[in-house]
Design a protein around this motif. Structure first.
Motif, short mmCIF file in Angstrom:
data_model
loop_
_atom_site.label_atom_id
_atom_site.label_comp_id
_atom_site.label_asym_id
_atom_site.label_seq_id
_atom_site.Cartn_x
_atom_site.Cartn_y
_atom_site.Cartn_z
N ASP A 115 3.90 11.97 -11.31
CA ASP A 115 2.97 12.56 -12.26
C ASP A 115 3.74 13.33 -13.30
O ASP A 115 4.93 13.60 -13.15
N ARG A 135 1.95 6.41 -6.99
CA ARG A 135 0.89 7.03 -7.77
C ARG A 135 1.03 8.54 -7.77
O ARG A 135 0.38 9.23 -8.54
N LYS A 136 1.88 9.02 -6.92
CA LYS A 136 2.08 10.46 -6.92
C LYS A 136 3.01 10.91 -8.03
O LYS A 136 3.12 12.10 -8.31
N HIS A 175 -6.94 15.13 -7.37
CA HIS A 175 -5.51 15.14 -7.67
C HIS A 175 -5.02 13.75 -8.01
O HIS A 175 -4.40 13.50 -9.02
N ASN A 176 -5.38 12.87 -7.13
CA ASN A 176 -4.87 11.52 -7.31
C ASN A 176 -5.45 10.86 -8.55
O ASN A 176 -4.79 10.10 -9.23
N ASP A 177 -6.72 11.17 -8.77
CA ASP A 177 -7.33 10.52 -9.92
C ASP A 177 -6.87 11.19 -11.21
O ASP A 177 -6.79 10.58 -12.21
N GLU A 181 10.63 8.42 -0.58
CA GLU A 181 10.35 9.85 -0.58
C GLU A 181 11.29 10.62 -1.49
O GLU A 181 10.87 11.44 -2.29
N GLU A 204 -0.56 12.83 3.15
CA GLU A 204 -0.73 11.99 1.97
C GLU A 204 -0.78 10.54 2.41
O GLU A 204 -0.26 10.19 3.47
N TRP A 205 -1.41 9.74 1.59
CA TRP A 205 -1.62 8.36 2.00
C TRP A 205 -0.33 7.58 2.11
O TRP A 205 -0.20 6.68 2.94
N ALA A 206 0.63 7.95 1.29
CA ALA A 206 1.89 7.22 1.37
C ALA A 206 2.50 7.39 2.75
O ALA A 206 2.98 6.42 3.37
N ALA A 222 0.84 -1.19 0.00
CA ALA A 222 0.00 0.00 0.00
C ALA A 222 0.88 1.24 0.00
O ALA A 222 0.62 2.21 -0.73
N TYR A 223 1.91 1.18 0.78
CA TYR A 223 2.83 2.32 0.84
C TYR A 223 3.44 2.59 -0.52
O TYR A 223 3.46 3.73 -1.01
N ILE A 224 3.91 1.53 -1.13
CA ILE A 224 4.55 1.71 -2.45
C ILE A 224 3.53 2.22 -3.44
O ILE A 224 3.80 3.11 -4.25
N TYR A 225 2.32 1.67 -3.34
CA TYR A 225 1.29 2.09 -4.29
C TYR A 225 0.99 3.57 -4.11
O TYR A 225 1.01 4.35 -5.07
N PHE A 226 0.77 3.97 -2.88
CA PHE A 226 0.41 5.38 -2.67
C PHE A 226 1.56 6.30 -2.99
O PHE A 226 1.37 7.45 -3.35
N SER A 227 2.74 5.78 -2.82
CA SER A 227 3.89 6.64 -3.14
C SER A 227 4.00 6.81 -4.64
O SER A 227 4.12 7.92 -5.14
N LYS A 242 -8.47 14.05 -3.54
CA LYS A 242 -9.03 13.05 -4.44
C LYS A 242 -8.82 13.36 -5.91
O LYS A 242 -8.22 12.58 -6.61
#
Lengths: 1308, 271
Positions: A307, A304-305, B269-271, A359, B154-156, A297-302, B267
């Motif tokens: 961009d 996905r940022k 943003h992420n999407d 990070e 942030e979720w991370a 989950a951590y890796i995923y949320f990281s 939200k």
């Protein structure tokens, strides 16, 4: 500046240069990183697989007793005793290790003889073991009492039922294949088949039956047909329930007595206890799985940022790879330095990942992505890095600090964790800096390309980029190449807008990457490799045979006496084979000897670690969380004599191998001896062939790989556009000595073009043609390659003066050629030409009448004068053919022209046009930057002329006629545009010298001209701007003005263009573009930039003449403007300042105080801005940061030495080269007036009667070329860089063509 | 740890009545302040995080409050958030309890262990409830204090925080320390590090300490009454590292709660 700030500065600089480095050489750096990772991970190979591997513990055999079942009791005695070592083991394993050989070996033996008789002895051995009993004083103890009694096999193992023992002692031997029945063995025709019948066909993962029964890995057994060593090994494995030392030692001593192994060196000291871990239960897995889920989950949320990048997945993968490989590296490094991990790797792994974190990677990506898009990729990377450098370093330091604190908790586990974390952090930093940054740069570069593709259609007016492209993205983009702007822009855009179906895209992907071919190639290579390796006559057997042959040869060389004596002793000790004694004949071949070496020690280790668990699992005994004890093996050596081997032979075997034998027998008509040798020989020959082939192949591959690597290392992809970073990297060594081979001066001889009477005013060139105009207004067209004067366009009133003086040597010389070539082809015009060609000047006499006539007719009533234009076309055709004689050199071109003459039609132009477009496309890309040669001259001359002109123009009065002088010139294709002082704009045909069109709507003198595609922009003295569009009357001719002036099209272009009606129309006038005269006019990338004396610059859009921006920032008149395809605009003014602007937004990027006087000349390369000023200093600036790199001051009348003004506070930027002092101009006056950049690394300056070449990267003077013998004080006022890197200087009334030797081009 | 956590939560359960009222107030205040920011998209995102478990209840709640208006939206949102928090808390309690039981740190009565669940049935619900309360409390207090939490939202970062929290539990369960003082000190340092790394707000620190204190009290009380026990108690009836665990648990759950509460702006943003 405080210490922190200094540190900060320094760090950000280091990161900046590091980013440049990474972005410049992505491939080598990635390779290097991969190598590092692999090297650091190498020690990991030695670690056992985590989790399931068995644990060992060894105790000496001497006074061994089984550990007591009470765990508490033993805690005290031995600290290192593992906690699983309690209670009795599941079983004791006793292996009897047999090595058997037939000795001496007779040459007529078959390959089967190697193992048949040795295997047959196993039954006897097993019998001995079974019947062994320890006879005590009191009782008799047999094997049955000690051994491990096994029951049924598991029901699923029916097919093994006959092979594995049931209901009795666990005793395994190869004899089990034949149910321990010697008769079956003797009756078995094919032993190998029997043995291998239960082998799995696919890859084997755990123990196979063969391994189980032989007790050692199959490849060590020696039971195959290609056993060159002729030693067969197998074990008899015995499972014991109890440890009875007396029984075991009696068994050992008896076996040793029966089958002594005299040279056995096995140490029989230790019992090895092997503990098998339990299979992991669900309950224990839950927390572990949870942590992993959190980790993901951590890796995923990281990730996905991430961009604004081209490929999110790619970067996310790179980020994960960075973290994971840094972990692996840390473990590997720790192992390397002797720290073995005791923690459960699987458990701490997620925490390590979390601590190390993603990070930095995210921050880096964000920072790089947020840099200005219009910068070059490597600069973006560098800026992004340096922006975040401080915070990254701070975070890193903080984390290290926290971890170090953790180290002082003095808890071993935490300490170990911290150690791993520290090493992991450092390696992660390393990987981020090298690996991830590089990947990011690649990604950004890809995105830029994609972006560009999208953006292009919007600016359709933008002409194609120069071939010597200023920026990487342009250079890399293949779509920019086509000939005309329209086709360029439309093609890619339409292509892009087409949404291909997915399946097509997949196919395209396959096609693009040539995936299928590569896969097939790789497959073939692998397949060949497997073939070579597994081929019976191939590599593997060859290698083993080489080894054994070496051994036997060595042994054979020993005196026979020794072998004989040993033979006798051997035979003597054979209790079982007394008959063998008689067989020791002298003609016996090689004698085998069984050796026991270190590799035989604990042979069971070579078995799969699943060996014992799977064996016991067959009997439904689990070894999980329990242990077995493996007793030292009992060595047994068997020597069999040849006769025994012969007796054992199965009749079918003899038959099967017979033909082989008899064939060789018949040949050699010996008894049977050498038949073994002959196949060997044959095999040997084969093998030699293989060897040669394999060696050749291998060396070839290595050579290719080596060359490839060398190429990659030395020729990085950005070949030819290495900017500052490149030269900075190699700055340490002296550039001149290394590759600045300065050619002797005689090599560069300037080609002097003479012909002008007065000083040359204007110059223009498009790479192939060169147009010059002198003060009298005479325009001359030169061939830029050869220096021939092609056309003279005289001022009509001056005709008399000029005709006498004009030097027509060249044209005269060439005319015979042309005549000869045309003789056969065209008779009618031949005579006409004969008549016409000698009086060439009269030809020009006719011209003005005609042109003026046409001119008026044309501009006012185009449609009406249809017939007249036809007439005119005919006339010009004649003239043209007449001219062609003198100017054309090639038969081919003549044929073109004659055919055109014959047709008089439009069909030929069609073909010509197509031809031009096709060949001239690269050339046409360059047109944009070549314009406006005149305007730069204006700058260099200073402004006084302009100001004076308003009242009275000195030139026109001097001319004494009403025609005005030419103030500006531009050239494109075969058209010359000349702006006159009376405001008249004229379009001339460069080859024919005819006036094609003129426009005199404006009254004010034209000070500068830009001729780009079909647009002409004229800047007038009163500050107004006129936009003209040039149109031809025929339909197809849109192409021809854009038609490129390539070599092939030069001669042909007049042919078709002359048939067209050229129309010059004023489309738009900006009446008050500037308050004061326009001094500089440049166009590129669809933009037009004007600089004026009113201190401002204006940017216009070329297509619709719309003013986009007015740039204010200078405090003096603008004197120099530079704009290129990458929309970089630089301007210099009388205030000595240089401003860099962003053309897209109109904002000022940087402002530099450059010179103590006017900026006289300004040009840019990809990385720097080069300016020269009235103060005789040439300064080189870093284009992105606006920091001065160095400056060159001319040694002149001022006597100042060359100074290198290292910019304050920017020491990291190129420090002035130490040898700058000697690199100074020898000329007296400053050479700063004119500048030209040939390649990114080569600067040309014009000086007093000479031009100098400089290396931009180092500031080194490479060479000075003197233009004339007499060092008159004629300065080289203007420098034009042509396509072929020649330089033209107007050197008084002469032009000089200086070809840059190719050596100099090779500099970069 | 699970013990402690469930205690924390249960403690907050006990205080539940009080919190209930409190919640009501805060809900109104929140409605005014956070307003539209908290709408359904948050819930979906947060639900996605936790998994499918929470989805069906959320939909049911949605269907039940179909009335209208932002306050309703808000209450619905609150319900969803608390559900998510509850599930998270219960799940963590299960997992972490498993860790402790494997190491024989906590002893439950025999009959409890013999059942399928590794710990008593009441532990996960208590922990879940407590997590919900704490997770809602944190954003409430933030908004009351008027200083919205901005640090690492942030979720991370939240995931990282959870991972560290699990790691702390792991360490407390599996590592062999020389003595309890060392263990407690180490864990205290780790917890403070956790707070500093992921929270850095005064309110967070204060709330965490309060939670740790209350939860420890409740645990003492429970053990004193023999509901369960620790194998080698060294701090009255419990282990001395419990407060640290409670503290870091509070910070972690608060982090989640804050993230859930502010999910909206992030939200799109992420999407």
């Amino acid at each position: 500046m405080t210490l922190t700030e200094k540190l900060r500065e320094r760090i950000s600089r280091a990161f900046y240069s590091h980013g440049l480095l990474c972005a410049s050489y992505p491939i080598p750096i990635i390779l290097f990183t991969a190598l590092c990772i692999l090297a650091c991970c190498y020690p990991l190979l030695k670690l056992p697989l985590p989790g399931t591997g068995p644990v060992e513990y060894s105790t000496p055999v001497k006074d061994y007793f089984p550990p007591s079942p009470e765990p508490g009791v033993q805690q005290g005695d031995l600290g290192e005793r593992p906690d699983w070592y309690v209670g009795a083991p599941v079983a004791y394993i006793q292996q009897i290790f047999v090595k058997a050989t037939v000795s001496p070996w007779q040459k007529n033996f078959l390959a089967v003889d190697v193992f048949r008789s040795p295997l047959s002895r196993v039954f006897q051995l097993v019998e001995e073991i079974r019947n062994h009993a320890l006879r005590d004083s009191s009782s008799v103890k047999s094997l049955e009492e000690v051994c491990l009694q096994v029951t049924d096999l598991l029901p699923g193992l029916k097919k093994l039922r006959n092979l594995l023992p049931e209901h009795g002692c666990l005793l395994l031997s190869p004899g089990n294949f034949w149910q321990n029945d010697r008769e079956r063995f003797n009756a078995d025709p094919d032993i190998i088949k029997t043995i291998n019948q239960h082998e799995p066909k696919t890859l084997q993962t755990s123990a196979t039956l063969k391994d189980l029964l032989f007790g050692l890995p199959g490849k060590y057994s020696g039971v195959n047909l290609y056993n060159r060593k002729r030693v067969v090994s197998y074990t008899v494995t015995l499972g014991l329930q109890r440890y009875d030392s007396r029984f075991l030692s009696s068994l050992r001593s008896r076996l040793k007595l029966l089958h002594p192994s005299p040279n056995c060196t096995l140490r029989e000291e230790n019992i090895i206890h092997v503990h098998f871990k339990e299979e992991i239960g669900i309950a224990e897995l839950i927390p572990l799985v949870t942590t992993y889920i959190i980790l993901f989950a951590y890796i995923y949320f990281s990730t996905r940022k991430i961009d604004m990048v081209k490929s999110k997945w790619g970067l996310a993968l790179a980020a994960v790879v960075t973290v994971l490989s840094s972990l692996l590296m840390s473990v590997g490094l720790c192992t390397l330095f002797g720290l073995t991990p005791t923690l459960n790797g699987g458990e701490i792994f997620p925490y390590l990942v979390v601590v190390i974190g993603l990070e930095n990677v995210l921050v880096l990506t964000k920072s790089v992505v947020s840099t200005p898009v219009d910068l070059e990729v490597k600069l973006r990377i560098a800026q992004g890095l340096s922006n975040e450098s401080w915070s990254i370093m701070k975070n890193m330091a903080t984390e290290l600090g926290i971890i170090l604190i953790g180290y002082f908790t003095l808890v071993p586990a935490i300490q170990e964790f911290c150690l791993f974390a520290v090493v992991g952090l450092v390696s992660d930093f390393f990987l981020q800096m090298f690996f991830f940054t590089t990947v990011l740069s690649i990604d950004i570069r890809r995105m830029e390309l994609a972006d560009l593709n999208k953006r292009l259609p919007a600016e359709a007016c933008m002409p194609p980029a120069k071939p010597v492209s200023r920026s990487q993205r342009y250079e890399r983009q293949p779509a920019m190449r086509p000939a005309t702007p329209h086709t360029i822009t439309l093609q890619p855009s339409s292509f892009r807008n087409l949404r291909l179906p997915k399946r097509l895209r997949v196919i395209y992907f396959f096609a693009r990457t040539r995936l299928a071919q590569r896969l097939i190639m790789a497959g073939t290579v692998i397949w060949i490799g497997i073939l070579v390796y597994t081929d019976p006559a191939g590599l593997r057997t060859y290698l083993t045979s080489q080894l054994s042959e070496n051994q036997t040869q060595q042994r054979e060389q020993k005196p026979g006496l020794e072998s004989l004596s040993r033979l006798e002793t051997n035979q003597h000790t054979w209790a079982q084979g007394p008959e063998g004694k008689g067989n020791g004949q002298p003609e016996l071949g090689a004698e085998a000897e069984v050796t026991w070496g270190a590799e035989d020690e604990e042979i069971w280790r070579k078995l799969s670690f699943r060996h014992w668990p799977s064996l016991f699992s067959y009997y439904n005994i689990t070894l999980a969380k329990r242990y077995i004890s493996i007793l030292p093996a009992i060595p047994v050596t068997l020597y069999l004599n040849p006769q025994e081997a012969l007796e054992m032979r199965h009749p079918q075997e003899a038959n099967r191998y017979h033909p082989f034998l008899s064939a060789s027998q018949g040949k050699l008509d010996a008894e049977a001896q050498p038949d073994r040798a002959s196949p060997k020989l044959q095999g040997h020959r084969d093998v030699t062939l293989y060897k040669v082939a394999a060696l050749g192949l291998a060396s070839g591959i290595i050579l290719v790989l080596l060359l490839f690597c060398l190429y990659r290392v030395f020729c990085p992809k950005n070949y030819g556009q290495n900017g500052l970073s490149h030269s900075r990297r190699k700055r340490g060594d002296l550039p001149c000595d290394d590759y600045g081979y300065s050619p002797p001066e005689t090599e560069i001889v300037p080609l002097v073009l003479r012909g002008h009477l007065m000083d040359i005013e204007c110059l223009a060139s498009d790479g192939m043609l060169l147009v010059s105009c002198c003060l009298v207004g005479q325009i001359r067209v030169w061939d830029a390659q050869t220096g021939d004067c092609l056309t003279v366009i005289p001022k009509p009133r001056l005709r008399r003066d000029s005709s006498g003086i004009f030097d027509y040597q060249e044209s005269w010389d060439q005319s015979p050629d042309g005549k000869n070539g045309l003789d056969d082809s065209f008779e009618n015009s031949h005579q006409l030409k004969r008549m016409l060609s000698p009086p060439q000047p009269p030809l020009f006499c006719d011209q003005p009448d005609l042109t003026s006539l046409i001119d008026t007719n044309f501009s006012e009533q185009v449609k009406v004068a249809e017939s007249e234009t036809r007439l005119r076309a005919v006339g010009s055709r004649q003239k043209e053919t007449g001219y062609d004689f003198s100017s054309l050199v090639n038969k081919v071109y003549e044929e073109h022209s004659t055919s055109n003459c014959r047709n008089f039609g439009l069909a030929a132009p069609h073909g010509q046009a197509g031809f031009c477009v096709g060949t001239g496309s690269p050339r046409s890309l360059s047109c944009g930057n070549e314009e406006g040669g005149c305007s730069s001259r204006r700058k260099s001359l200073g402004d006084e002329t302009f100001t004076g002109f308003d009242k009275s123009s000195p030139i026109s009065s001097w001319g004494g006629d009403f025609e005005s002088s030419v103030w500006s010139l531009d050239l494109q294709g075969n058209l010359i545009v000349a702006g006159r002082s009376n405001g008249k704009l004229e379009v001339w045909d460069a080859i024919e010298g005819t006036l094609r069109s003129s426009n005199d709507e404006g009254q004010s003198g034209i000070t500068a001209l830009v001729f780009l595609n079909n647009r002409i922009v004229a800047a007038r003295l009163n500050g107004s701007l006129d936009f003209f569009s040039l149109e031809t009357h025929t339909s197809l001719n849109h192409l021809q003005f854009r038609g490129a002036p390539s070599r092939s099209s030069i001669s042909s272009s007049p042919v078709f263009s002359s048939s067209d009606v050229v129309l010059c129309q004023l489309t738009h006038t900006v009446s008050c573009a500037h308050q004061k005269p326009i001094t500089a006019l440049k166009a590129a990338a669809g933009r037009l930039v004007t600089g004026s004396q009113d201190h401002t610059l204006r940017v216009f859009r070329l297509e619709d003449s719309c003013c986009l921006f007015t740039l204010q920032g200078h405090s003096g008149a603008i004197t120099a403007v530079y704009i290129d395809q990458t929309m970089v605009l630089a301007s210099g003014g009388q205030d000595g300042a240089i401003c860099l602007w962003d053309v897209l937004t109109g904002s000022k990027v940087s402002h530099m105080y450059a010179h103590r006087g006017d900026v006289t000349s300004l040009t840019c390369t990809t990385s720097c801005v080069i300016s020269s000023g009235l103060d005789d200093v040439i300064s080189i600036w870093d284009r992105s940061s606006g920091i001065k790199l160095y400056s060159i001051q001319q040694v002149g009348s001022r006597g100042a030495g060359a100074t290198s003004s290292g910019c304050e506070g920017a020491a990291v930027r190129l420090c002035p080269p130490p040898n700058l002092t000697r690199a100074c101009c020898p000329q007296e006056l400053g050479c700063g007036a004119s500048l030209g950049v040939i390649s990114d690394n080569l600067l040309v300056t014009g000086g007093q009667g000479c031009v100098s070449f400089w290396d931009i990267g180092y500031g080194d003077l490479l060479q000075t070329v003197y233009l004339g013998k007499s060092n008159e004080s004629q300065p080289a006022r203007q420098i034009l860089v042509l396509e072929n890197a020649a330089i033209v200087c107007n050197f008084g009334s002469e032009l000089s063509l200086v070809y840059v030797p190719s050596v100099l081009e090779k500099l970069d | 740890m699970p013990r402690l956590e469930n205690c924390t939560w249960s403690c907050s359960c006990t205080a539940r009545g009080r919190h209930k009222n409190h919640l009501g107030d805060t809900a109104a205040g929140l409605a005014a302040k956070v307003g539209d920011m908290l709408n359904s998209s948050v819930s979906s995102s947060s639900l996605a995080l936790v998994g499918h478990g929470a989805r069906s209840p959320s939909t049911s709640s949605v269907s039940s409050n179909t009335s209208s208006s932002s306050t309703l939206n808000l209450s619905q949102h609150l319900v969803q958030r608390s559900l998510v928090l509850f599930v998270v808390g219960a799940f963590m309690a299960l997992v972490l309890n498993l860790l402790q039981i494997q190491r024989n740190v906590t002893l439950f009565p025999e009959e409890v262990i013999s059942t399928i669940f590794p710990s008593a049935w009441w532990v996960p619900p208590c922990c879940g409830t407590a997590a919900a309360v704490v997770g809602l409390l944190y954003p409430c207090i933030d908004s009351h204090l008027g200083e919205p939490h901005k640090f690492k939202r942030e979720w991370a970062s939240v995931m990282r925080c959870i991972a560290v929290f699990v790691g702390i539990n792991h360490a407390s369960a599996k590592l062999d320390f020389a003595n309890n003082v060392q263990l407690s000190l180490t864990l205290a340092a780790l917890s403070l590090g956790l707070w500093w790394t992921f929270d850095r707000s005064r309110s967070g620190l204060g709330l965490g300490i309060t939670i740790a204190f209350v939860a420890t009290l409740i645990t003492q009380f429970l053990v004193y009454n023999g509901v369960y026990q620790y194998t080698s108690p060294d701090f009255l009836y419990i282990r001395s590292w419990l407060p640290c665990i409670f503290f870091s648990g509070g910070v972690t759950v608060g982090n989640i709660g804050r993230q859930l509460a502010m999910g909206i702006p992030e939200k799109p943003h992420n999407d």
